[in-house]
Design an enzyme around this catalytic site. Sequence first.
Site, PDB file in Angstrom:
ATOM      1  N   ASP A  65      18.194  -3.258  42.299  1.00  0.00           N
ATOM      2  CA  ASP A  65      18.342  -1.804  42.388  1.00  0.00           C
ATOM      3  C   ASP A  65      19.332  -1.429  43.491  1.00  0.00           C
ATOM      4  OD1 ASP A  65      16.660  -2.516  44.549  1.00  0.00           O
ATOM      5  OD2 ASP A  65      14.876  -1.870  43.477  1.00  0.00           O
ATOM      6  N   ASP A 134       2.220   1.616  45.598  1.00  0.00           N
ATOM      7  CA  ASP A 134       1.797   2.328  44.396  1.00  0.00           C
ATOM      8  C   ASP A 134       2.015   1.499  43.132  1.00  0.00           C
ATOM      9  OD1 ASP A 134       4.534   2.384  44.224  1.00  0.00           O
ATOM     10  OD2 ASP A 134       4.726   4.570  44.151  1.00  0.00           O
ATOM     11  N   HIS A 136       4.840  -0.118  42.172  1.00  0.00           N
ATOM     12  CA  HIS A 136       6.165  -0.181  41.557  1.00  0.00           C
ATOM     13  C   HIS A 136       6.808  -1.544  41.815  1.00  0.00           C
ATOM     14  CE1 HIS A 136       7.680   1.300  45.600  1.00  0.00           C
ATOM     15  NE2 HIS A 136       8.568   0.367  45.339  1.00  0.00           N
ATOM     16  N   GLU A 141       8.916   3.548  39.312  1.00  0.00           N
ATOM     17  CA  GLU A 141       7.797   4.275  39.891  1.00  0.00           C
ATOM     18  C   GLU A 141       6.678   4.471  38.860  1.00  0.00           C
ATOM     19  OE1 GLU A 141       7.857   4.496  42.940  1.00  0.00           O
ATOM     20  OE2 GLU A 141       9.507   5.622  43.819  1.00  0.00           O
TER      21      GLU A 141
END
Length: 259
Positions: A65, A134, A136, A141
Amino acid sequence: MEVVIAPGDELARLAAEAIETLLTGRPQAVLGLATGSSPLKVYDELARRHKDGLSFARARAFMLDEYVGLPDDHPERYRNVIEKEIASRVDFAPGAVRGPDGNAADLARACADYEEAIAAAGGVDLQLLGIGTDGHIAFNEPGSSLASRTRIKTLTRQTRQDNARFFGGSVDDVPRHCLTQGLATIMSARHLVLLATGRAKAEAVHQLVEGPVSAMWPATIMQLHPHATILVDAAAASRLQLADYYRETYAAKPEWQTL
């Protein structure tokens, strides 16, 4: 899915050993490189092994990314982070490490081009991954499509808070957008190796390994991968209901069987 629970230094050694084994047998292999704190010890171990003779000269690598809009010389631009942490410490050939272009004039075209480049390279042989609190992976996400490919994403407040430490503690300085490989892109890699340490990752690791496959916890898609390795320390494994079984399984693993 194989789960290995061990101290952080041992996890880094195991991941680096998997990469060395791959490159020894296939010097032209394609690696997937992750940023964040999770792979740093792996990169240190790979740099040490490079000094002992491990070569990356014929290998290629793709990043997961990139932030959108950071100046080319910004220290937290992921291309610069990867250059500092691993690319400059080993003997990758010029241009062998590629990442999505977060400053492209046409971001959608840049994402499509990146997908095409990965495919043209024959796909990723071994993909290093971390996991967010979370759930990801890369910047996929919660709520991300399980069939997603490289695209632009808006970062959650939680992710930006988690990454603020890299921007002097200021959430406002963390970009709101990124380009990221999609979950389907990641799942196309032939071997996934995810590292997680610390109690803050415990719930995400629990969901990843033992929860239902759900877009609410994007990393759970890895349960469907034929060759996924989860490397976690005791703190990150503290929510695993089958932790004792994972320890017993790894202890009884045949000597000839690698990750």
